[in-house]
Design an enzyme around this catalytic site. Structure first.
Site, short mmCIF file in Angstrom:
data_model
loop_
_atom_site.label_atom_id
_atom_site.label_comp_id
_atom_site.label_asym_id
_atom_site.label_seq_id
_atom_site.Cartn_x
_atom_site.Cartn_y
_atom_site.Cartn_z
N ASP A 1 0.87 -1.18 0.00
CA ASP A 1 0.00 0.00 0.00
C ASP A 1 0.91 1.24 0.00
O ASP A 1 2.14 1.12 -0.13
CB ASP A 1 -1.01 -0.03 1.17
CG ASP A 1 -0.37 0.28 2.52
OD1 ASP A 1 0.88 0.34 2.62
OD2 ASP A 1 -1.13 0.46 3.50
N CYS B 1 3.09 -3.04 4.12
CA CYS B 1 2.22 -1.91 4.44
C CYS B 1 2.88 -1.17 5.60
O CYS B 1 4.05 -1.46 5.90
CB CYS B 1 0.78 -2.36 4.73
SG CYS B 1 0.53 -3.27 6.26
N THR C 1 2.61 -1.23 8.96
CA THR C 1 3.09 -2.13 10.02
C THR C 1 3.31 -3.55 9.53
O THR C 1 3.94 -4.35 10.21
CB THR C 1 2.03 -2.22 11.14
OG1 THR C 1 0.81 -2.68 10.54
CG2 THR C 1 1.81 -0.88 11.80
N HIS D 1 9.99 -23.67 9.22
CA HIS D 1 8.91 -24.33 9.97
C HIS D 1 7.54 -24.17 9.33
O HIS D 1 6.73 -25.09 9.38
CB HIS D 1 8.83 -23.76 11.40
CG HIS D 1 9.97 -24.19 12.27
ND1 HIS D 1 9.95 -24.05 13.64
CD2 HIS D 1 11.17 -24.75 11.96
CE1 HIS D 1 11.10 -24.52 14.15
NE2 HIS D 1 11.86 -24.92 13.14
N HIS E 1 7.02 -30.55 10.65
CA HIS E 1 6.41 -29.29 10.21
C HIS E 1 5.38 -29.53 9.11
O HIS E 1 4.40 -28.79 9.00
CB HIS E 1 7.49 -28.32 9.75
CG HIS E 1 8.52 -28.07 10.81
ND1 HIS E 1 8.20 -27.49 12.01
CD2 HIS E 1 9.84 -28.37 10.87
CE1 HIS E 1 9.28 -27.42 12.77
NE2 HIS E 1 10.29 -27.96 12.09
C1 RB5 Z 1 -2.06 2.87 6.41
O1 RB5 Z 1 -2.14 4.10 7.02
C2 RB5 Z 1 -1.80 1.77 7.43
O2 RB5 Z 1 -2.91 1.62 8.25
C3 RB5 Z 1 -1.44 0.46 6.76
O3 RB5 Z 1 -0.34 0.65 5.96
C4 RB5 Z 1 -1.10 -0.68 7.67
O4 RB5 Z 1 -0.16 -0.32 8.63
C5 RB5 Z 1 -2.24 -1.42 8.22
O5 RB5 Z 1 -2.10 -2.42 8.94
#
Ligand code: RB5
Length: 156
Positions: free
Chosen positions: A12, A69, A71, A102, A137
């Site tokens: 994203d 993304c 996080t 694993h 596994h």
């Molecule tokens: C986008 O702002 C953010 O929410 C997305 O990149 C991600 O971290 C969602 O889990």
């Protein structure tokens, strides 16, 4: 083209910069890539890219994916909704190796905001060189697949 070296990339807006960095690294290493976007830091929704990448990987077991993304959490949750996808959110080299040894994960997920280039390079190399260990596994992964099949038509 060596299909085993085929990697699908997706992100994203918050994962866009790390995706571009990973693309550069993999290109230098000679990997064949498909970049399904996004193509800028303009706001988009991570489930759209997780779904697109997940379908590409699920339809071709020889392909692996790398999804990013902000996080890594949202992208991994969304990608894991696609049957056949085992997306692993990884934070260091050790987790990268274990996600293959694993779990035989077929999608590597990284958080990209902010990111440390040195660390990402290390994670990437560890992940690329890791091999699934099989044995006990395989039994556990078969159980995951059984859960996936068992509940795929249920509304909970
Ligand atoms: C986008 O702002 C953010 O929410 C997305 O990149 C991600 O971290 C969602 O889990």
């Amino acid at each position: 083209m060596d299909i085993k070296k085929f990697i699908v990339l997706g992100a994203d807006h918050a994962g866009y910069e790390i995706k571009e960095f990973i693309k550069e690294q993999l290109t230098n290493l000679g990997y064949a890539l498909e970049d399904i976007g996004t193509d800028s830091t303009k706001n988009v929704d991570y489930p759209d890219f997780a779904e697109k990448l997940g379908l590409r990987v699920a339809k071709n077991p020889a392909k692996k994916g790398i999804l990013t993304c902000g996080t890594g959490i949202g992208a991994s949750i969304a990608a894991n909704k696609i049957p056949g996808i085992k997306a692993a959110l990884v934070h260091d080299e050790k987790e990268a190796i274990l996600s293959i040894e694993h779990n035989n994960a077929n999608v590597l997920v990284l958080g990209g905001r902010p990111f440390d280039k040195k660390k990402v390079k290390k994670i990437l190399l560890a992940w690329l060189n890791a091999k699934f260990q099989g044995g006990r596994h395989t039994r556990r992964i078969n159980k995951i697949e059984k859960i996936e099949k068992k509940y795929s038509h249920e509304i909970i």
